[in-house]
Write an enzyme that holds these catalytic residues in place. Structure first.
Site, PDB file in Angstrom:
ATOM      1  N   ASP A  14     -39.072 -29.282 -27.166  1.00 33.71           N
ATOM      2  CA  ASP A  14     -39.553 -28.075 -27.835  1.00 33.71           C
ATOM      3  C   ASP A  14     -38.658 -27.625 -28.983  1.00 33.71           C
ATOM      4  O   ASP A  14     -39.143 -27.307 -30.068  1.00 33.71           O
ATOM      5  CB  ASP A  14     -39.704 -26.930 -26.821  1.00 33.71           C
ATOM      6  CG  ASP A  14     -40.951 -27.109 -25.955  1.00 33.71           C
ATOM      7  OD1 ASP A  14     -41.914 -27.731 -26.433  1.00 33.71           O
ATOM      8  OD2 ASP A  14     -40.944 -26.633 -24.811  1.00 33.71           O
ATOM      9  N   ARG A  95     -28.247 -16.844 -20.896  1.00 34.23           N
ATOM     10  CA  ARG A  95     -29.046 -16.434 -22.063  1.00 34.23           C
ATOM     11  C   ARG A  95     -28.357 -15.378 -22.922  1.00 34.23           C
ATOM     12  O   ARG A  95     -28.324 -15.511 -24.141  1.00 34.23           O
ATOM     13  CB  ARG A  95     -30.446 -15.964 -21.644  1.00 34.23           C
ATOM     14  CG  ARG A  95     -31.311 -17.051 -20.978  1.00 34.23           C
ATOM     15  CD  ARG A  95     -31.197 -18.386 -21.651  1.00 34.23           C
ATOM     16  NE  ARG A  95     -32.144 -19.372 -21.167  1.00 34.23           N
ATOM     17  CZ  ARG A  95     -31.824 -20.479 -20.511  1.00 34.23           C
ATOM     18  NH1 ARG A  95     -30.566 -20.743 -20.210  1.00 34.23           N
ATOM     19  NH2 ARG A  95     -32.753 -21.355 -20.163  1.00 34.23           N
ATOM     20  N   ASP A 124     -36.750 -15.997 -19.818  1.00 33.01           N
ATOM     21  CA  ASP A 124     -35.722 -16.306 -20.812  1.00 33.01           C
ATOM     22  C   ASP A 124     -36.030 -15.740 -22.207  1.00 33.01           C
ATOM     23  O   ASP A 124     -35.128 -15.312 -22.913  1.00 33.01           O
ATOM     24  CB  ASP A 124     -35.483 -17.822 -20.870  1.00 33.01           C
ATOM     25  CG  ASP A 124     -34.814 -18.330 -19.601  1.00 33.01           C
ATOM     26  OD1 ASP A 124     -34.114 -17.526 -18.945  1.00 33.01           O
ATOM     27  OD2 ASP A 124     -34.976 -19.516 -19.256  1.00 33.01           O
ATOM     28  N   SER A 175     -38.825 -28.751 -14.891  1.00 41.69           N
ATOM     29  CA  SER A 175     -38.164 -27.999 -15.947  1.00 41.69           C
ATOM     30  C   SER A 175     -36.802 -27.595 -15.393  1.00 41.69           C
ATOM     31  O   SER A 175     -36.722 -26.921 -14.368  1.00 41.69           O
ATOM     32  CB  SER A 175     -38.994 -26.769 -16.302  1.00 41.69           C
ATOM     33  OG  SER A 175     -38.201 -25.870 -17.035  1.00 41.69           O
TER      34      SER A 175
END
Ligand code: ARG
Length: 398
Positions: A14, A95, A124, A175
């Protein structure tokens, strides 16, 4: 001047596709920013080279492992923060750091825009954007994957059409997000919440059923900071890395849970957090010895609120900062050692000692030397139960 966008770049499909996409759609020069929080796996230089091959004008890799451990994992440990009583916030604490580094790089490069590769279904995106907003309210933030509704198929097609150097066949069915504090695994076969995880889900931990015998460790804390392991003074990063290895081999730190995401979805999550699990167990026991009951009970309330705030993306928020002060104060006397034995997925406490211990042998003992004045107990119990007796007399229990 062409505008510059600083992209949080992981090296995956991505964020790789996001580079040419941002260059074309946002007419921007893309600077790829990879933050090393101990995710391991691919070599950072390979990731950097891939960003450039995808068209980034510049690619920077920042080793933030020490900073992550000192400024993010340590407060999480001291709070003993577990979202829904189980999850040690592995991704939730990385994050805000990635957002912080991204913001710093953007500001140093004069980039007025940042970008990330999160989808619209997870936590996220919230953590990135709320953190960026709190640190640099004037930075613009783009989320190409979410905002243009990419599917995995479209991303693969885009990568092929644009000749991007990404091997999509390498893709795992899961993931995964990992760092030194642990590993988070979702999707694939885990979406059937009755199915037990396949062995290939795990990387930080071995099968707890494998009988490897006991590994005994002694962890020393100074004011709530782990400072040595088995008598060897070490940096916090080294302690976390060594515990990940040793506890991981004994299957300690596996978590399998259905979790409430901020966006309203329940999702099945598997985590591996060997060091976090052991350190939290050790700190809890040292607090049992060094902290008075009222402070300990109140800390539980603070920890739960702290975990919710951090999970919900509010690392940089006034309430979180205020709670940090309470937690720091609570650690003032949390100094001493805890011994644990790790075996078959468990880390069991077997000993503790502290110069600031509130445990008083002479008060606790039932043997000779008892200094507890039992005669004062009678009046205490009398008054403690007074209101219950009063209520029972007036309103007899039926
Ligand atoms: N559910 C966890 C959280 O929100 C983990 C998210 C991990 N992200 C991922 N891309 N696998 O903190």
């Amino acid at each position: 001047m062409t505008r510059r966008v600083a992209l949080a770049y992981s090296g995956g499909l991505d964020t790789s596709v996001a580079i040419p996409w941002l260059a074309a759609e946002a007419s921007a020069e893309v600077v790829a920013v990879t933050v090393d929080v101990g995710q391991g796996g691919e070599d950072m230089e390979t990731i950097r080279a891939r960003a450039l091959a995808c068209g980034a004008v510049e690619a920077v890799v920042i080793d933030a492992r020490e900073r992550f451990v000192e400024e993010y994992c340590l407060p999480t440990l001291q709070a003993r923060a577990l979202y829904m009583d189980q999850y040690p916030l592995v991704s939730a604490i990385s994050r805000p750091l990635i957002a912080q580094v991204l913001t710093e790089v953007a500001q140093s490069l004069g980039a007025g825009t940042v970008a990330h590769g999160c989808t619209g279904k997870g936590n996220d995106q919230v953590r990135f954007e709320v953190s960026i907003g709190a640190l640099a309210p004037d930075l613009k933030c783009i989320a190409p994957v979410r905002d243009s509704g990419w599917t995995r198929e479209r991303a693969i097609q885009f990568a092929e059409d644009n000749g991007l150097p990404i091997d999509v066949t390498r893709g795992s069915p899961y993931s995964v997000d990992q760092n030194v504090w642990g590993r988070a695994i979702e999707t694939g076969s885990l979406e059937d919440i009755w199915l037990a995880p396949d062995a290939d889900v795990f990387q930080y931990t071995c099968d707890p059923a494998a009988d490897l015998g006991v590994d005994e460790i002694v962890i020393e804390f100074a004011r709530g900071v782990p400072v040595s392991l088995d008598g060897r003074s070490m940096s916090l990063l080294s302690i976390v890395e060594e515990l990940n290895r040793r506890a991981g081999v004994r299957g300690v730190g596996r978590i399998d849970m259905v979790e409430d995401r901020l966006v309203g979805i329940k999702s099945r999550e598997v985590y591996e957090a060997p060091a976090a699990t052991v350190l939290m167990a050790a700190l809890r026991e040292l607090e049992n010895v060094t902290t008075d009951r009222d402070t300990a009970r109140f800390k539980k309330l603070v920890s739960d609120r702290w975990a919710d705030l951090v999970y919900d993306g509010l690392w940089f928020s006034p309430l979180k900062t205020a709670l940090d002060s309470f937690i720091a104060e609570s650690q003032k006397w949390v100094t001493g050692e805890v011994r644990l034995s790790m075996h078959a997925g468990f880390a069991l406490t077997t000993g503790r000692r502290s110069d600031h211990s509130l445990y008083d042998f002479n008060l606790a003992t039932y043997d000779n030397g008892d200094s507890f004045d039992q005669s004062s107990a009678r009046g205490f119990v009398e008054l403690w139960g007074l209101s219950s007796r009063l209520a029972a007399r007036r309103r007899p229990v039926v």
